[in-house]
Design a protein around this motif. Sequence first.
Motif, PDB file in Angstrom:
ATOM      1  N   THR A   1       0.787  -1.255   0.007  1.00 15.83           N
ATOM      2  CA  THR A   1       0.055   0.054   0.121  1.00 15.83           C
ATOM      3  C   THR A   1       0.863   1.202  -0.004  1.00 15.83           C
ATOM      4  O   THR A   1       1.975   1.466   0.659  1.00 15.83           O
ATOM      5  N   TRP A   2       0.401   2.458  -0.837  1.00 15.06           N
ATOM      6  CA  TRP A   2       1.239   3.500  -0.880  1.00 15.06           C
ATOM      7  C   TRP A   2       1.388   4.469   0.286  1.00 15.06           C
ATOM      8  O   TRP A   2       2.234   4.921   0.559  1.00 15.06           O
ATOM      9  N   SER A   3       0.228   4.056   1.050  1.00 14.08           N
ATOM     10  CA  SER A   3       0.261   5.095   2.176  1.00 14.08           C
ATOM     11  C   SER A   3       0.803   4.562   3.516  1.00 14.08           C
ATOM     12  O   SER A   3       1.859   5.263   4.166  1.00 14.08           O
ATOM     13  N   GLY A   4       0.589   3.331   3.620  1.00 17.61           N
ATOM     14  CA  GLY A   4       0.994   2.773   5.082  1.00 17.61           C
ATOM     15  C   GLY A   4       2.041   1.745   4.919  1.00 17.61           C
ATOM     16  O   GLY A   4       2.675   1.310   5.686  1.00 17.61           O
ATOM     17  N   SER A   5       2.238   1.479   3.538  1.00 19.05           N
ATOM     18  CA  SER A   5       3.322   0.475   3.305  1.00 19.05           C
ATOM     19  C   SER A   5       3.194  -0.873   3.912  1.00 19.05           C
ATOM     20  O   SER A   5       4.206  -1.684   4.355  1.00 19.05           O
ATOM     21  N   THR A   6       1.879  -1.352   3.821  1.00 18.97           N
ATOM     22  CA  THR A   6       1.445  -2.485   4.423  1.00 18.97           C
ATOM     23  C   THR A   6       1.897  -3.511   3.075  1.00 18.97           C
ATOM     24  O   THR A   6       1.455  -3.256   1.978  1.00 18.97           O
ATOM     25  N   THR A   7       2.386  -4.660   3.384  1.00 17.16           N
ATOM     26  CA  THR A   7       2.719  -5.756   2.458  1.00 17.16           C
ATOM     27  C   THR A   7       1.856  -7.000   2.377  1.00 17.16           C
ATOM     28  O   THR A   7       1.414  -7.282   3.309  1.00 17.16           O
ATOM     29  N   TYR A   8       1.817  -7.584   1.227  1.00 21.72           N
ATOM     30  CA  TYR A   8       0.954  -8.654   1.052  1.00 21.72           C
ATOM     31  C   TYR A   8       1.776  -9.575   0.066  1.00 21.72           C
ATOM     32  O   TYR A   8       2.403  -8.934  -1.002  1.00 21.72           O
ATOM     33  N   TYR A   9       1.789 -10.733   0.307  1.00 20.89           N
ATOM     34  CA  TYR A   9       2.550 -11.959  -0.624  1.00 20.89           C
ATOM     35  C   TYR A   9       1.680 -13.002  -0.785  1.00 20.89           C
ATOM     36  O   TYR A   9       0.753 -13.577  -0.001  1.00 20.89           O
ATOM     37  N   ALA A  10       1.864 -13.603  -1.946  1.00 21.83           N
ATOM     38  CA  ALA A  10       1.310 -15.034  -2.414  1.00 21.83           C
ATOM     39  C   ALA A  10       1.898 -15.813  -1.373  1.00 21.83           C
ATOM     40  O   ALA A  10       3.024 -15.783  -0.958  1.00 21.83           O
ATOM     41  N   ASP A  11       1.132 -16.947  -1.193  1.00 19.86           N
ATOM     42  CA  ASP A  11       1.825 -18.052  -0.093  1.00 19.86           C
ATOM     43  C   ASP A  11       3.151 -18.698  -0.718  1.00 19.86           C
ATOM     44  O   ASP A  11       3.985 -19.040  -0.251  1.00 19.86           O
TER      45      ASP A  11
END
Length: 125
Positions: free
Chosen positions: A52-62
Amino acid sequence: QVQLVESGGGLVQAGGSLRLSCAASERTDRTDVMGWFRQSPGKERAFVAAITWSGSTTYYADSVKGRFNIASNNAKNTVNLQMNSLKPEDTAVYYCAEGRSYRGSYYRTTSYDYWGKGTQVTVSS
């Protein structure tokens, strides 16, 4: 119209590393998320990672957790994907994408508005 340009793809042996970069032609406060997807011949485009551009939360495929890392440089309008411990099954064309609004999930291609042309990653066994 935002243009996204990927770079850094190439040929690497299994166990090796590559770093992909995505440069955006512009950035506005409407950017919600930047993501990476990949597509192999005969397969659908699949989610790899997002930030996310604002909070830099990251998500990944398993399938890439613990091996890939996504990071953004807001000042430079770039997002990078560090790929370590690469496997032959990581071989694909990798696409950068930008989403302007949250639509319930960052894992779907339909959540993104702009796409790059892709960069080839080939991992040899």
